[in-house]
Design an enzyme around this catalytic site. Structure first.
Site, PDB file in Angstrom:
ATOM      1  N   ASP A 122      30.828   0.865  17.481  1.00 12.57           N
ATOM      2  CA  ASP A 122      29.653   1.682  17.188  1.00 12.57           C
ATOM      3  C   ASP A 122      30.204   3.461  17.567  1.00 12.57           C
ATOM      4  O   ASP A 122      29.890   4.225  16.766  1.00 12.57           O
ATOM      5  CB  ASP A 122      28.293   1.531  18.284  1.00 12.57           C
ATOM      6  CG  ASP A 122      28.219   0.042  18.066  1.00 12.57           C
ATOM      7  OD1 ASP A 122      27.681  -0.420  16.994  1.00 12.57           O
ATOM      8  OD2 ASP A 122      28.228  -0.706  19.170  1.00 12.57           O
TER       9      ASP A 122
ATOM     10  N   GLU B 212      34.723  -3.404  12.715  1.00 11.66           N
ATOM     11  CA  GLU B 212      34.352  -2.536  11.566  1.00 11.66           C
ATOM     12  C   GLU B 212      35.396  -1.598  11.340  1.00 11.66           C
ATOM     13  O   GLU B 212      35.808  -1.456  10.256  1.00 11.66           O
ATOM     14  CB  GLU B 212      33.073  -2.154  11.839  1.00 11.66           C
ATOM     15  CG  GLU B 212      32.630  -1.267  10.451  1.00 11.66           C
ATOM     16  CD  GLU B 212      31.107  -0.860  10.321  1.00 11.66           C
ATOM     17  OE1 GLU B 212      30.403  -2.021  10.589  1.00 11.66           O
ATOM     18  OE2 GLU B 212      30.931  -0.042   9.868  1.00 11.66           O
TER      19      GLU B 212
ATOM     20  N   SER C 286      38.365  -0.662  12.945  1.00 18.39           N
ATOM     21  CA  SER C 286      39.798  -1.008  12.910  1.00 18.39           C
ATOM     22  C   SER C 286      40.053  -1.660  11.594  1.00 18.39           C
ATOM     23  O   SER C 286      41.266  -1.529  11.060  1.00 18.39           O
ATOM     24  CB  SER C 286      40.252  -1.826  14.087  1.00 18.39           C
ATOM     25  OG  SER C 286      39.684  -3.060  14.126  1.00 18.39           O
TER      26      SER C 286
HETATM   27  O1  TRH Z   1      35.426  -2.704  19.047  1.00 21.83           O
HETATM   28  P1  TRH Z   1      34.780  -3.596  17.845  1.00 21.83           P
HETATM   29  O2  TRH Z   1      35.090  -4.891  18.127  1.00 21.83           O
HETATM   30  O3  TRH Z   1      33.599  -3.087  17.713  1.00 21.83           O
HETATM   31  C1  TRH Z   1      32.662  -4.002  17.103  1.00 21.83           C
HETATM   32  C2  TRH Z   1      32.274  -3.776  15.622  1.00 21.83           C
HETATM   33  O4  TRH Z   1      32.346  -2.666  15.096  1.00 21.83           O
HETATM   34  C3  TRH Z   1      31.135  -4.772  15.285  1.00 21.83           C
HETATM   35  O5  TRH Z   1      30.989  -4.600  13.910  1.00 21.83           O
HETATM   36  C4  TRH Z   1      29.882  -4.352  16.029  1.00 21.83           C
HETATM   37  O6  TRH Z   1      28.892  -4.943  15.835  1.00 21.83           O
HETATM   38  C5  TRH Z   1      30.176  -4.351  17.441  1.00 21.83           C
HETATM   39  O7  TRH Z   1      31.478  -3.668  17.721  1.00 21.83           O
HETATM   40  C6  TRH Z   1      29.290  -3.742  18.154  1.00 21.83           C
HETATM   41  O8  TRH Z   1      35.908  -3.161  16.563  1.00 21.83           O
HETATM   42  P2  TRH Z   1      36.174  -2.241  15.939  1.00 21.83           P
HETATM   43  O9  TRH Z   1      34.941  -1.794  14.893  1.00 21.83           O
HETATM   44  O10 TRH Z   1      37.597  -1.715  15.201  1.00 21.83           O
HETATM   45  O11 TRH Z   1      36.044  -0.526  16.773  1.00 21.83           O
HETATM   46  C7  TRH Z   1      37.377  -0.507  17.782  1.00 21.83           C
HETATM   47  C8  TRH Z   1      37.617   0.953  18.011  1.00 21.83           C
HETATM   48  O12 TRH Z   1      38.517   1.237  18.833  1.00 21.83           O
HETATM   49  C9  TRH Z   1      37.940   1.690  16.687  1.00 21.83           C
HETATM   50  O13 TRH Z   1      37.732   3.000  16.314  1.00 21.83           O
HETATM   51  C10 TRH Z   1      39.622   1.789  16.855  1.00 21.83           C
HETATM   52  C11 TRH Z   1      39.602   2.079  18.384  1.00 21.83           C
HETATM   53  N1  TRH Z   1      40.674   1.825  19.140  1.00 21.83           N
HETATM   54  C12 TRH Z   1      41.206   2.725  19.917  1.00 21.83           C
HETATM   55  O14 TRH Z   1      41.072   3.953  19.735  1.00 21.83           O
HETATM   56  N2  TRH Z   1      42.396   2.551  20.565  1.00 21.83           N
HETATM   57  C13 TRH Z   1      42.919   1.428  20.436  1.00 21.83           C
HETATM   58  O15 TRH Z   1      44.107   1.064  21.404  1.00 21.83           O
HETATM   59  C14 TRH Z   1      42.484   0.301  19.846  1.00 21.83           C
HETATM   60  C15 TRH Z   1      43.128  -1.305  19.722  1.00 21.83           C
HETATM   61  C16 TRH Z   1      41.102   0.381  19.252  1.00 21.83           C
END
Ligand code: TRH
Length: 377
Positions: A17, A273, A275
């Site tokens: 989010d 979403e 990543s």
């Molecule tokens: O963290 P998530 O599992 O987020 C999820 C999804 O958005 C899902 O759809 C939603 O319903 C739920 O949250 C509440 O995975 P996502 O979306 O990939 O978000 C991870 C974020 O973290 C992304 O912006 C990349 C960032 N990130 C970093 O900044 N540094 C890191 O080392 C890593 C591994 C990720």
């Protein structure tokens, strides 16, 4: 004239989010000269991907974005011209009144979760509910024409291309994370939820014949990694070798560094979403761990994406990647699927590039939002 935008984000769990809204806020400021306030209810999650955040402040500026802590007791605030409720979050009722009281009615949008399902095209841009005379609209990101597109910063693909062609820049970046990439070793990044399929995947890689180096940013999958390693500590930086497989835990890094990590790797396992989208811009083969939803509705989303993504692949490559994704999302044995994916490596790598270019041929999400606003006024 600078248009003022308010983006509201409640951190449900994880980082998606805040990851999406922070990215969007920055892009609206940097590329569309909007004045953006980003209201976030949990600054701790924000701090993980942007360590410059001071969690004690109710108001601060970060990269041109006014970051506001969204307090439980809302203080009267003037509404902006454009209001985005991210992922159906509920706006403070006093703020909704402020929207209705504005001399010029604001544009109010719900930025929805990403889905490749076909119905998204029919719903994107449609009116939703009304508060007094203020109309809310659905705004759906997506992969096909007729949706709001994907977040993609200007020049992103060019920066990625240059980085991927620059061995020295990659080596320096990886060394900064404490990673030494050995010759003839394939790098994999692994960002996932808990997954019972991990052991079989790691067993397969450890058995060779190829060498793999798996980089695991700190997070939910670590418990499975620890179990596989036999309860050996999995502290950040430690390097563990089992046969042909090297496993290394990385710190959770800044959002821009995470992009670079994806660009360095030959294969990226991503989740949720944001990543998931970033791995597509990395243009390398990938594995998606989708966010689990009630009644398994996420599996329909997974199939919808696979249908689009695998178009144009030859039969064996399509079967290999679909099989791997399905097994991973069911926490099942990965052995045979991983072997098939390795056999289809060349085609899958070319396909990842083609998919990235195809997606980049459409307007990005921030531009589509700005256009939606211009058409609306
Ligand atoms: O963290 P998530 O599992 O987020 C999820 C999804 O958005 C899902 O759809 C939603 O319903 C739920 O949250 C509440 O995975 P996502 O979306 O990939 O978000 C991870 C974020 O973290 C992304 O912006 C990349 C960032 N990130 C970093 O900044 N540094 C890191 O080392 C890593 C591994 C990720």
């Amino acid at each position: 004239m600078t248009v003022r935008w308010d983006i509201f984000c409640t951190v449900v769990d994880n980082f998606g989010d805040i990851g999406v809204t922070w990215r969007l806020a920055r892009q609206l400021v940097a590329e569309h000269r909007c004045a953006v306030r980003l209201w976030v209810d949990d600054l701790r999650a924000f701090e993980r991907l942007c360590p410059a955040i001071d969690i004690t402040l109710s108001e601060q500026w970060q990269e041109g974005v006014q970051v506001r802590h969204w307090p439980k007791d809302w203080l009267d605030t003037e509404a902006a011209e454009v209001v985005i409720a991210a992922f159906a979050c509920q706006l403070p009722s006093a703020y909704m009144d402020a929207m209705a009281e504005r001399e010029v009615t604001p544009l109010w949008m719900n930025l929805d979760y990403l889905s490749a399902e076909d119905w998204v095209i029919g719903c994107h841009g449609l009116p939703s509910v009304k508060y007094k005379h203020v109309q809310k609209y659905f705004f759906f990101p997506g992969f096909q024409a007729g949706t709001g597109g994907l977040l993609r910063e200007e020049g992103l693909l060019e920066r990625r291309r240059q980085f991927q062609q620059d061995d020295v820049a990659q080596r320096i970046f990886l060394q900064g994370l404490g990673v030494d990439r050995a010759a003839d070793t394939r790098l994999i990044s692994l960002f996932a939820y808990e997954n019972t399929g991990l052991a079989s995947w790691f067993d397969t890689m450890a058995a060779g014949p190829e060498a793999f180096h798996v980089l695991v940013p700190e997070g939910r999958v670590l418990a499975d990694v620890r179990r596989w390693l036999g309860d050996e500590g999995v502290e950040v930086g430690a390097v563990h070798r089992r046969g042909a497989l090297t496993v290394q835990v990385l710190p959770f890094i800044r959002q821009d560094q995470y992009d670079q990590l994806l660009w360095c790797c030959d294969f990226n396992a991503v989740r949720g979403e944001d990543s998931f989208v970033r791995a597509q811009w990395a243009a390398r083969p990938m594995l998606w761990h989708i966010y689990q939803q009630e009644e398994d509705v996420h599996l329909e989303k997974l199939e919808a994406f696979l249908r689009l993504y695998t178009e144009g692949l030859c039969g064996p490559a399509e079967k290999a990647i679909s099989g791997l994704w399905r097994a991973w999302n069911a926490g099942q044995d990965m052995t045979g699927h991983w072997k098939s994916v390795c056999e289809q490596r060349q085609e899958l790598a070319e396909h990842a590039q083609a998919w990235c270019l195809e997606q980049a041929s459409r307007a990005d999400l921030a531009t589509a939002l700005v256009k939606f606003y211009r058409n609306w006024i």
